[in-house]
Design a protein around this motif. Structure first.
Motif, PDB file in Angstrom:
ATOM      1  N   MET A  99     106.208  38.933  20.386  1.00  0.00           N
ATOM      2  CA  MET A  99     107.467  39.477  19.865  1.00  0.00           C
ATOM      3  C   MET A  99     108.091  40.520  20.793  1.00  0.00           C
ATOM      4  O   MET A  99     109.279  40.820  20.699  1.00  0.00           O
ATOM      5  N   PHE A 100     107.289  41.089  21.702  1.00  0.00           N
ATOM      6  CA  PHE A 100     107.797  42.114  22.611  1.00  0.00           C
ATOM      7  C   PHE A 100     108.086  41.582  24.012  1.00  0.00           C
ATOM      8  O   PHE A 100     108.532  42.341  24.876  1.00  0.00           O
ATOM      9  N   LYS A 101     107.818  40.306  24.246  1.00  0.00           N
ATOM     10  CA  LYS A 101     108.002  39.737  25.580  1.00  0.00           C
ATOM     11  C   LYS A 101     109.426  39.923  26.096  1.00  0.00           C
ATOM     12  O   LYS A 101     109.647  40.286  27.245  1.00  0.00           O
ATOM     13  N   ALA A 102     110.393  39.639  25.231  1.00  0.00           N
ATOM     14  CA  ALA A 102     111.791  39.719  25.658  1.00  0.00           C
ATOM     15  C   ALA A 102     112.242  41.151  25.924  1.00  0.00           C
ATOM     16  O   ALA A 102     113.245  41.385  26.600  1.00  0.00           O
ATOM     17  N   ASP A 103     111.491  42.126  25.406  1.00  0.00           N
ATOM     18  CA  ASP A 103     111.879  43.532  25.575  1.00  0.00           C
ATOM     19  C   ASP A 103     111.499  44.074  26.946  1.00  0.00           C
ATOM     20  O   ASP A 103     111.948  45.159  27.332  1.00  0.00           O
ATOM     21  N   ASN A 104     110.666  43.330  27.663  1.00  0.00           N
ATOM     22  CA  ASN A 104     110.227  43.762  28.998  1.00  0.00           C
ATOM     23  C   ASN A 104     109.700  45.197  28.994  1.00  0.00           C
ATOM     24  O   ASN A 104     110.134  46.050  29.770  1.00  0.00           O
ATOM     25  N   LEU A 105     108.785  45.459  28.073  1.00  0.00           N
ATOM     26  CA  LEU A 105     108.207  46.794  27.980  1.00  0.00           C
ATOM     27  C   LEU A 105     107.481  47.150  29.271  1.00  0.00           C
ATOM     28  O   LEU A 105     106.822  46.300  29.886  1.00  0.00           O
ATOM     29  N   ALA A 106     107.619  48.386  29.681  1.00  0.00           N
ATOM     30  CA  ALA A 106     106.893  48.852  30.867  1.00  0.00           C
ATOM     31  C   ALA A 106     105.399  48.840  30.567  1.00  0.00           C
ATOM     32  O   ALA A 106     104.967  49.090  29.436  1.00  0.00           O
ATOM     33  N   VAL A 107     104.602  48.529  31.580  1.00  0.00           N
ATOM     34  CA  VAL A 107     103.149  48.528  31.410  1.00  0.00           C
ATOM     35  C   VAL A 107     102.698  49.943  31.080  1.00  0.00           C
ATOM     36  O   VAL A 107     103.052  50.902  31.772  1.00  0.00           O
ATOM     37  N   ASP A 108     101.942  50.077  29.996  1.00  0.00           N
ATOM     38  CA  ASP A 108     101.506  51.396  29.532  1.00  0.00           C
ATOM     39  C   ASP A 108     100.267  51.823  30.322  1.00  0.00           C
ATOM     40  O   ASP A 108      99.132  51.780  29.835  1.00  0.00           O
ATOM     41  N   TYR A 124      98.101  53.499  39.278  1.00  0.00           N
ATOM     42  CA  TYR A 124      98.125  54.673  38.399  1.00  0.00           C
ATOM     43  C   TYR A 124      96.773  55.379  38.508  1.00  0.00           C
ATOM     44  O   TYR A 124      95.771  54.790  38.850  1.00  0.00           O
ATOM     45  N   GLY A 125      96.784  56.674  38.209  1.00  0.00           N
ATOM     46  CA  GLY A 125      95.538  57.422  38.194  1.00  0.00           C
ATOM     47  C   GLY A 125      95.131  58.012  39.520  1.00  0.00           C
ATOM     48  O   GLY A 125      94.209  58.829  39.597  1.00  0.00           O
ATOM     49  N   GLU A 126      95.797  57.585  40.590  1.00  0.00           N
ATOM     50  CA  GLU A 126      95.553  58.098  41.927  1.00  0.00           C
ATOM     51  C   GLU A 126      94.064  58.092  42.277  1.00  0.00           C
ATOM     52  O   GLU A 126      93.348  57.148  41.947  1.00  0.00           O
ATOM     53  N   ALA A 127      93.590  59.141  42.905  1.00  0.00           N
ATOM     54  CA  ALA A 127      92.212  59.151  43.403  1.00  0.00           C
ATOM     55  C   ALA A 127      91.188  59.089  42.278  1.00  0.00           C
ATOM     56  O   ALA A 127      90.117  58.494  42.433  1.00  0.00           O
ATOM     57  N   LYS A 128      91.513  59.685  41.141  1.00  0.00           N
ATOM     58  CA  LYS A 128      90.545  59.717  40.041  1.00  0.00           C
ATOM     59  C   LYS A 128      90.184  58.321  39.565  1.00  0.00           C
ATOM     60  O   LYS A 128      89.040  58.062  39.185  1.00  0.00           O
ATOM     61  N   ILE A 188      96.091  52.397  29.525  1.00  0.00           N
ATOM     62  CA  ILE A 188      95.051  51.623  30.215  1.00  0.00           C
ATOM     63  C   ILE A 188      94.022  52.566  30.844  1.00  0.00           C
ATOM     64  O   ILE A 188      92.806  52.369  30.708  1.00  0.00           O
ATOM     65  N   PHE A 189      94.503  53.616  31.509  1.00  0.00           N
ATOM     66  CA  PHE A 189      93.601  54.590  32.121  1.00  0.00           C
ATOM     67  C   PHE A 189      92.744  55.281  31.071  1.00  0.00           C
ATOM     68  O   PHE A 189      91.521  55.430  31.229  1.00  0.00           O
ATOM     69  N   ASN A 190      93.377  55.692  29.973  1.00  0.00           N
ATOM     70  CA  ASN A 190      92.639  56.382  28.916  1.00  0.00           C
ATOM     71  C   ASN A 190      91.659  55.458  28.208  1.00  0.00           C
ATOM     72  O   ASN A 190      90.610  55.910  27.732  1.00  0.00           O
ATOM     73  N   ALA A 191      91.991  54.184  28.132  1.00  0.00           N
ATOM     74  CA  ALA A 191      91.041  53.212  27.578  1.00  0.00           C
ATOM     75  C   ALA A 191      89.797  53.150  28.464  1.00  0.00           C
ATOM     76  O   ALA A 191      88.668  53.086  27.966  1.00  0.00           O
ATOM     77  N   GLY A 192      90.017  53.184  29.773  1.00  0.00           N
ATOM     78  CA  GLY A 192      88.884  53.205  30.699  1.00  0.00           C
ATOM     79  C   GLY A 192      88.045  54.453  30.526  1.00  0.00           C
ATOM     80  O   GLY A 192      86.808  54.395  30.507  1.00  0.00           O
ATOM     81  N   LEU A 193      88.710  55.588  30.376  1.00  0.00           N
ATOM     82  CA  LEU A 193      88.003  56.851  30.207  1.00  0.00           C
ATOM     83  C   LEU A 193      87.194  56.853  28.915  1.00  0.00           C
ATOM     84  O   LEU A 193      86.030  57.274  28.890  1.00  0.00           O
ATOM     85  N   ALA A 194      87.806  56.369  27.821  1.00  0.00           N
ATOM     86  CA  ALA A 194      87.100  56.301  26.541  1.00  0.00           C
ATOM     87  C   ALA A 194      85.913  55.346  26.626  1.00  0.00           C
ATOM     88  O   ALA A 194      84.827  55.640  26.119  1.00  0.00           O
ATOM     89  N   ALA A 195      86.116  54.213  27.289  1.00  0.00           N
ATOM     90  CA  ALA A 195      85.034  53.238  27.433  1.00  0.00           C
ATOM     91  C   ALA A 195      83.884  53.825  28.247  1.00  0.00           C
ATOM     92  O   ALA A 195      82.709  53.630  27.914  1.00  0.00           O
TER      93      ALA A 195
END
Length: 389
Positions: A150-159, A191-195, A163-170
């Motif tokens: 349903m959001f495909k046509a909206d071309n939402l920017a990649v969050d 995203y996230g640069e050197a970290k 994604i980075f915080n999901a990695g940190l939580a995992a």
């Protein structure tokens, strides 16, 4: 008779459908008036009448009620469900499944849009309370919603932040496979640069993937050569590995970027110790102390170097047969022990509870107890500290 029976059964089914719809309507009305407890009671009761009809609006309403429970500022309402967002999310998915005519598509999309910040806030709350598995699940829901058709046509920017915080939580939840997946996506989106590189390297190392771990460390350094965090990770990697001298190049880079950072000189001293260049190690530790006079680790390391010198002298003394030479060697040994005292004493001044130094001082004063009366008192003092730990 048969026709009459059919009509009666049909009417009964219709009445049950109306009963269900009345519960849904009641839930909507209670929701509009802010009575979430009554709304939940009504929609939960309405769910018991599905034998006659599967109505998409039932699930849309259920989703709205449970989402409102999560969003409510009133504790009395938020306590109505332990997992309100999950219930709401599943209800909206069921509505989509049953809504073959797409009658409720816009309404579901509006609610799903609001679920994105709701799940994000939930993830932050889980993270701050150290429920990292819960945080990961919530972040993943955000990503699932944002990737829905349903959001495909909206071309939402990649969050990328999610994604980075999901990695940190995992990573904190010890879900190393998921952490690696999300950190790699983070890097893919720049995203996230050197970290991002450093965290991914740590996850891979913990997953027994040493070669891939080093590869990402090196890639991170190539891309961010002036990033202090990246340098520290590379330095630590080589310091704890079989070839600590390889850390020297990165330490020199780190020192050039931050010449007042005592920890870099101390780390270089550790490298020299591991390569048996003791004089250079002492020089680095002393430079570290000029940068940070409270760097107790450098004092401790200098003390250990002095103890190593004393240990070698002890071995030599034990092999001496001539009594006069032996006595002279023991006298020199005791002098070496005395020279170690100031280093560990300084550690205790800076960090009074440093157990290794307290234990070392106890042993040193025991060896020196017959040299001076105050040494016996010091031995008893440090022995008492050890006994009370």
């Amino acid at each position: 008779m048969k026709k009459t029976t059919f009509i009666m059964v049909f009417l009964l089914c219709v009445s049950m459908v109306n009963a269900q719809k009345s519960k849904v309507t009641g839930a909507i009305n209670y929701l509009s008036s802010g009575k979430l407890d009554k709304a939940k009671e009504a929609i939960d009761a309405g769910m018991d009448h599905e034998k006659c009809v599967a109505w998409p609006k039932t699930y849309l309403t259920k989703g709205k009620v449970y989402q409102a429970i999560f969003e409510s500022p009133l504790p009395a309402y938020t306590k109505l469900s332990e997992t309100p967002l999950q219930v709401a999310y599943e209800a909206y998915l069921k509505c989509i499944e049953l809504d073959v005519k797409n009658k409720y598509g816009k309404a579901v999309k509006a609610q799903m849009t609001n679920l994105i910040p709701d799940f994000t806030n939930s993830a932050v709350k889980f993270f701050n309370t150290e429920d990292y598995a819960g945080a990961l699940s919530a972040f993943e829901k955000v990503l699932e919603i944002e990737n829905m058709e349903m959001f495909k046509a909206d071309n939402l920017a990649v969050d990328t932040a999610v994604i980075f915080n999901a990695g940190l939580a995992a990573q904190k939840a010890k879900n190393l496979e998921a952490a690696a997946k999300y950190y790699k996506k983070t890097i893919e989106y720049n995203y996230g640069e050197a970290k991002a590189y450093a965290y991914l390297s740590k996850v891979l190392a913990d997953s027994d993937k040493a070669e891939e771990s080093l590869m990402y460390l090196q890639k991170g350094f190539e891309k961010y050569p002036d990033d202090a965090y990246m340098l520290v990770e590379l330095i630590n990697h080589y310091l704890t590995g079989p070839n600590p001298n390889e850390a020297a190049e990165y330490l020199d880079k780190a020192i050039s970027l931050d010449p007042e950072n005592a920890s870099y000189y101390r780390a270089k001293g550790t490298v020299f110790e591991k390569t048996n260049e003791v004089d250079k190690a002492k020089e680095m530790y002393n430079i570290a102390l000029t940068k940070d006079p409270k760097d107790y680790i450098s004092y401790y390391n200098l003390g250990v170097i002095q103890l190593n010198v004393a240990e070698e002298a002890r071995k030599v003394a034990n092999d001496i047969i001539d009594q006069k030479k032996y006595d002279a060697a023991i006298k020199n040994l005791l002098k070496l022990y005395e020279e170690a005292l100031p280093y560990f004493t300084k550690v205790i001044e800076i960090k009074p509870d440093e157990e290794n130094s307290i234990s070392t001082l106890k042993e040193l004063y025991f060896k020196l107890r017959n040299e001076k009366p105050e040494y016996m008192k010091k031995y008893e003092e440090y022995k008492a500290k050890i006994d009370n730990m």
